[in-house]
Scaffold this motif. Structure first.
Motif, PDB file in Angstrom:
ATOM      1  N   PRO A 251     -33.669  30.870   0.915  1.00 52.39           N
ATOM      2  CA  PRO A 251     -33.097  29.582   1.400  1.00 52.39           C
ATOM      3  C   PRO A 251     -31.914  29.729   0.111  1.00 52.39           C
ATOM      4  N   ARG A 252     -30.780  29.087   0.620  1.00 55.70           N
ATOM      5  CA  ARG A 252     -29.767  28.973  -0.431  1.00 55.70           C
ATOM      6  C   ARG A 252     -29.243  27.386  -0.706  1.00 55.70           C
ATOM      7  N   LYS A 253     -29.073  27.254  -1.983  1.00 56.63           N
ATOM      8  CA  LYS A 253     -28.769  25.811  -2.422  1.00 56.63           C
ATOM      9  C   LYS A 253     -27.451  25.954  -2.605  1.00 56.63           C
ATOM     10  N   GLY A 254     -26.487  25.038  -1.566  1.00 54.81           N
ATOM     11  CA  GLY A 254     -25.340  24.881  -1.817  1.00 54.81           C
ATOM     12  C   GLY A 254     -24.864  23.854  -2.516  1.00 54.81           C
ATOM     13  N   PRO A 255     -23.451  23.555  -2.876  1.00 62.34           N
ATOM     14  CA  PRO A 255     -22.816  22.506  -3.018  1.00 62.34           C
ATOM     15  C   PRO A 255     -22.758  21.229  -2.026  1.00 62.34           C
ATOM     16  N   SER A 256     -23.101  20.306  -2.597  1.00 63.10           N
ATOM     17  CA  SER A 256     -23.152  18.874  -1.584  1.00 63.10           C
ATOM     18  C   SER A 256     -21.790  18.281  -0.860  1.00 63.10           C
ATOM     19  N   ASP A 257     -20.807  18.947  -1.461  1.00 62.54           N
ATOM     20  CA  ASP A 257     -19.581  18.467  -0.872  1.00 62.54           C
ATOM     21  C   ASP A 257     -18.790  19.276   0.015  1.00 62.54           C
ATOM     22  N   ILE A 258     -19.595  20.294   0.627  1.00 62.14           N
ATOM     23  CA  ILE A 258     -18.881  21.166   1.651  1.00 62.14           C
ATOM     24  C   ILE A 258     -18.709  20.633   2.930  1.00 62.14           C
ATOM     25  N   ASN A 259     -19.333  19.528   3.230  1.00 59.47           N
ATOM     26  CA  ASN A 259     -19.302  19.207   4.856  1.00 59.47           C
ATOM     27  C   ASN A 259     -18.140  18.092   4.832  1.00 59.47           C
ATOM     28  N   ALA A 260     -17.291  18.078   5.627  1.00 59.80           N
ATOM     29  CA  ALA A 260     -16.148  17.366   6.241  1.00 59.80           C
ATOM     30  C   ALA A 260     -16.237  16.746   7.470  1.00 59.80           C
ATOM     31  N   LEU A 261     -15.215  16.000   7.745  1.00 59.50           N
ATOM     32  CA  LEU A 261     -15.239  15.144   8.922  1.00 59.50           C
ATOM     33  C   LEU A 261     -14.882  16.437  10.101  1.00 59.50           C
ATOM     34  N   CYS A 262     -14.187  17.542   9.665  1.00 55.75           N
ATOM     35  CA  CYS A 262     -13.810  18.557  10.576  1.00 55.75           C
ATOM     36  C   CYS A 262     -14.849  19.499  10.918  1.00 55.75           C
ATOM     37  N   ASN A 263     -16.150  19.471  10.257  1.00 60.72           N
ATOM     38  CA  ASN A 263     -17.198  20.201  10.789  1.00 60.72           C
ATOM     39  C   ASN A 263     -18.520  19.210  10.770  1.00 60.72           C
ATOM     40  N   ALA A 264     -18.287  18.235  11.107  1.00 59.12           N
ATOM     41  CA  ALA A 264     -19.198  17.087  11.187  1.00 59.12           C
ATOM     42  C   ALA A 264     -20.146  17.296  12.128  1.00 59.12           C
ATOM     43  N   ASP A 265     -19.749  17.816  13.479  1.00 59.46           N
ATOM     44  CA  ASP A 265     -20.203  17.949  14.478  1.00 59.46           C
ATOM     45  C   ASP A 265     -20.681  19.295  14.863  1.00 59.46           C
ATOM     46  N   CYS A 266     -20.538  20.143  13.721  1.00 60.93           N
ATOM     47  CA  CYS A 266     -21.057  21.621  14.025  1.00 60.93           C
ATOM     48  C   CYS A 266     -22.468  21.917  13.612  1.00 60.93           C
TER      49      CYS A 266
ATOM     50  N   TYR B 164     -12.298  34.889  12.817  1.00 52.37           N
ATOM     51  CA  TYR B 164     -12.386  33.649  13.368  1.00 52.37           C
ATOM     52  C   TYR B 164     -11.604  32.994  13.690  1.00 52.37           C
ATOM     53  N   SER B 165     -11.127  32.101  14.927  1.00 44.21           N
ATOM     54  CA  SER B 165      -9.767  31.352  15.037  1.00 44.21           C
ATOM     55  C   SER B 165     -10.333  30.141  15.314  1.00 44.21           C
ATOM     56  N   ASN B 166      -9.348  29.141  15.908  1.00 43.23           N
ATOM     57  CA  ASN B 166      -9.587  27.762  16.019  1.00 43.23           C
ATOM     58  C   ASN B 166     -10.239  27.136  15.180  1.00 43.23           C
ATOM     59  N   CYS B 167      -9.936  27.317  13.816  1.00 42.66           N
ATOM     60  CA  CYS B 167     -10.812  26.680  12.494  1.00 42.66           C
ATOM     61  C   CYS B 167     -10.234  25.274  12.566  1.00 42.66           C
ATOM     62  N   LEU B 168     -11.069  24.183  12.797  1.00 44.69           N
ATOM     63  CA  LEU B 168     -10.674  23.067  12.752  1.00 44.69           C
ATOM     64  C   LEU B 168     -10.388  22.430  11.531  1.00 44.69           C
ATOM     65  N   CYS B 169     -10.843  23.170  10.403  1.00 41.05           N
ATOM     66  CA  CYS B 169     -10.658  22.592   8.985  1.00 41.05           C
ATOM     67  C   CYS B 169      -9.487  23.150   8.290  1.00 41.05           C
ATOM     68  N   ILE B 170      -8.784  24.209   8.926  1.00 41.30           N
ATOM     69  CA  ILE B 170      -7.752  24.927   8.558  1.00 41.30           C
ATOM     70  C   ILE B 170      -6.464  24.498   9.520  1.00 41.30           C
ATOM     71  N   ILE B 171      -5.601  23.800   8.867  1.00 38.67           N
ATOM     72  CA  ILE B 171      -4.569  23.152   9.496  1.00 38.67           C
ATOM     73  C   ILE B 171      -3.277  23.798   9.134  1.00 38.67           C
ATOM     74  N   THR B 172      -2.721  24.849   9.805  1.00 42.02           N
ATOM     75  CA  THR B 172      -1.600  25.746   9.360  1.00 42.02           C
ATOM     76  C   THR B 172      -0.313  25.178   9.630  1.00 42.02           C
ATOM     77  N   SER B 173       0.011  24.500  10.989  1.00 40.97           N
ATOM     78  CA  SER B 173       1.476  23.698  11.290  1.00 40.97           C
ATOM     79  C   SER B 173       1.095  22.679  12.250  1.00 40.97           C
ATOM     80  N   PRO B 174       1.126  21.616  11.895  1.00 37.72           N
ATOM     81  CA  PRO B 174       1.080  20.556  12.990  1.00 37.72           C
ATOM     82  C   PRO B 174       2.106  20.631  13.632  1.00 37.72           C
ATOM     83  N   ASN B 175       2.321  20.006  15.089  1.00 40.13           N
ATOM     84  CA  ASN B 175       3.206  19.879  15.854  1.00 40.13           C
ATOM     85  C   ASN B 175       4.109  18.767  15.305  1.00 40.13           C
ATOM     86  N   THR B 176       5.420  18.785  14.859  1.00 42.73           N
ATOM     87  CA  THR B 176       6.091  17.730  14.538  1.00 42.73           C
ATOM     88  C   THR B 176       6.451  16.719  15.582  1.00 42.73           C
TER      89      THR B 176
END
Length: 220
Positions: A2-17, A56-68
């Motif tokens: 088991p790996r003990k990771g940092p506690s702040d790696i979860n965000a709204l973009c991956n909350a449902d994963c 991997y693609s369609n990564c919700l936490c990586i926003i490259t170019s929002p449509n203006t």
């Protein structure tokens, strides 16, 4: 294990994963290192890339170019297996040159130090002085040095892997802390060394002067 990771790696973009704690780093197209494809919010696996790394693609936490023109449409980035390559440090060659120079200076004082001990100590006490010097080197440097450096390096770790037998291995270090701890302990040791050498120089009395003073004192 088991790996003990940092506690702040979860965000709204991956909350449902429902991401697990398994460490599988990916480098996003935004040059940010993510804990795993899941934590980057990636929903598609595109197979292997040119270097044999998973893409991997369609990564919700990586926003490259929002449509203006339409705020409801966002273009998500991709991620590649492995850590990001950092080529932004233009001073790296200079750093290695300085480190090599400092190491050369450090090793170059070994022989002068031994010579100084042999010159300032009475012939009958030279073997004792050399033994005491070697004991101090080992007792204050060789033995505690790796322990102190190891403890400071471990302190800069932000991601541990714990094996079934209880042993731990560090996966990721906080570079700024790593540099600060290692550089700090070296600077402290150098300052102490300078103080001791300066004190020895200021308090040293040549053997000839001591013998002359003793002869003058013994005269009636």
């Amino acid at each position: 294990g088991p790996r003990k990771g940092p506690s702040d790696i979860n965000a709204l973009c991956n909350a449902d994963c429902a991401c697990l704690d398994d460490y599988d780093p990916v480098c996003g197209s935004d040059d940010v290192l993510y804990y795993s494809p899941c934590h980057a919010g990636c929903t598609q696996h595109n197979g292997m890339g040119a270097e044999g790394k998973r893409v991997y693609s369609n990564c919700l936490c990586i926003i490259t170019s929002p449509n203006t023109t339409n705020d409801d449409v966002i273009i998500y980035g991709n991620a590649t297996q492995g850590q990001c390559e950092d080529n932004s440090c233009i001073f790296k060659p200079m750093f290695f040159v300085i480190v090599a120079f400092v190491l050369a200076l450090s090793f170059s004082i070994t022989v002068p130090t031994i010579t100084a001990v042999l010159q300032v100590v009475a012939p009958s006490q030279r073997s004792t002085a050399m033994g005491l010097q070697s004991l101090l080197y080992r007792g204050l440097g060789t033995v505690p040095g790796p322990i102190v450096f190891g403890a400071l390096i471990d302190k800069s770790c932000i991601l541990w892997e714990t094996e079934c037998d209880g042993s731990r291995t560090c996966w990721i270090y906080r570079n700024i802390d790593f540099a600060f701890y290692t550089f700090g302990i070296v600077v402290i040791c150098r300052i102490l060394s300078l103080l001791f050498f300066s004190g020895s120089y200021l308090t040293y009395k040549p053997v000839e002067e001591v013998e002359v003073a003793k002869e003058v004192k013994d005269k009636p």
